[in-house]
Design an enzyme around this catalytic site. Structure first.
Site, short mmCIF file in Angstrom:
data_model
loop_
_atom_site.label_atom_id
_atom_site.label_comp_id
_atom_site.label_asym_id
_atom_site.label_seq_id
_atom_site.Cartn_x
_atom_site.Cartn_y
_atom_site.Cartn_z
N CYS A 116 0.90 -1.19 -0.14
CA CYS A 116 -0.08 -0.11 -0.05
C CYS A 116 0.91 1.47 0.05
O CYS A 116 1.64 1.40 1.00
CB CYS A 116 -0.93 0.09 1.11
N CYS A 119 -0.49 4.23 2.22
CA CYS A 119 -0.61 4.24 3.71
C CYS A 119 -0.19 2.89 4.15
O CYS A 119 0.98 2.66 3.93
CB CYS A 119 -2.02 4.58 4.33
N SER A 120 -0.93 2.15 4.72
CA SER A 120 -0.62 0.67 5.19
C SER A 120 -1.93 -0.14 5.14
O SER A 120 -2.04 -0.91 6.12
CB SER A 120 -0.22 0.96 6.54
N CYS A 121 -2.73 -0.10 4.08
CA CYS A 121 -3.82 -0.94 4.00
C CYS A 121 -3.46 -2.42 3.82
O CYS A 121 -2.71 -2.69 3.26
CB CYS A 121 -4.69 -0.46 2.63
#
Lengths: 214, 87
Positions: A116, A119-121
């Site tokens: 991702c 962000c950090s999905c």
């Protein structure tokens, strides 16, 4: 003088890690203030917050491994996963919430890897909390640019004939990689198969364990 | 029926879910998803327009040009419909 580098090592030979006794940041203070207000005004309770944290911590890659093992074993489930992975995993008790799940399957000539960049999905309902490296700028920026070098650093070196497909989780989808079923696992139970499925193999930065125990 | 699309090469301010490295790049629609509320409005608590979300497949050659690590490797990303134009 005895003040040499040994002073900075623990008895086990590792450097001592500094205590994090630094002042709270602005946002940490804000979070505590809002949480205390929500409790004081009766909007939520400390018990509700604690049980939510427990529910988050209870999710682990074992959930994803159960999904992978079932896909390997059950053709009807596999077909259902291809049509609607959110619904298929929800029926197993792993609700992806308002997001949608897509399972991407590795084959002999295709290897999938998830990142991702924005962000950090991460498919937390199936894999739990993401590892720190998944959220690092290095992983997020390099995986889209030089996936083969990144995978090699994880110990995964793929032949040139295998296409690498990077999935940048930019919006409302969440992804799980379905690694190829290891050879030599015919007639294995779902539980035994699930034990071969590592977290990293479901992100795409790893491969399943070998059935010989390697 | 594979459809070729180009990601708009705009750089507007705000909460944009279209990665900058894909803007101006051309790819093929892999599948259609949604509709989902427009995150660019959602992020500011504005009423959000439901938008189609498309998974677009790019080659590494298209994204990185001569600097591509392996030109035939691919990348897929979800792009909201208003960021795509026919190519």
């Amino acid at each position: 003088m005895p003040h040499d580098h040994h002073d900075h090592l623990s008895p086990s030979g590792h450097p001592f890690r500094a205590d994090d006794d630094v002042p709270l940041s602005y946002w940490q203070t804000m979070e505590i203030a809002v949480r205390e207000l929500l409790i004081a005004k009766g909007v939520t309770t400390a018990r509700e917050i604690a049980s939510q944290i427990e529910a988050m911590d209870a999710r682990s890659p074992a959930n994803g491994a159960a999904v992978v093992a079932r896909m390997w074993s059950d053709p009807a489930f596999c077909a259902q996963m291809r049509v609607d992975a959110s619904a298929a995993t929800r029926e197993m008790g792993f609700d992806v919430g308002p997001m949608k799940l897509i399972a991407v399957e590795n084959t002999a000539d295709l290897h999938n890897v998830i990142v991702c960049t924005l962000c950090s999905c991460y498919p937390r309902n199936l894999l739990g909390l993401p590892p720190d490296w998944y959220k690092s700028r290095a992983y997020r920026s390099r995986t889209v640019r030089e996936p083969r070098r990144v995978l090699a650093e994880f110990g995964v070196t793929l032949p040139d004939g295998v296409e690498i497909r990077v999935h940048d989780s930019t919006a409302d989808m969440r992804y799980i990689v379905i690694p190829a079923r290891p050879a030599g696992t015919e007639n294995w139970s779902e539980d035994a198969l699930a034990a071969l499925v590592t977290r990293d193999s479901m992100i795409g930065t790893g491969l399943p364990k070998s059935p010989e125990g390697g | 029926m594979v459809e070729r699309v180009r990601v708009r090469s705009d750089m507007p301010p705000g909460h944009i879910r279209t990665p900058a490295y894909l803007r101006g790049k051309t790819g093929l629609i892999e599948r259609r998803l949604g509709p989902f509320p427009n995150p660019e409005q959602l992020a500011y608590r504005q009423p959000a327009t439901p938008l189609a979300l498309l998974r677009v497949r790019f080659t590494m050659a298209e994204i990185w040009g001569a600097a591509a690590e392996t030109p035939t490797d691919t990348l897929e990303a979800e792009i909201y419909a208003h960021w795509l134009e026919p190519a």
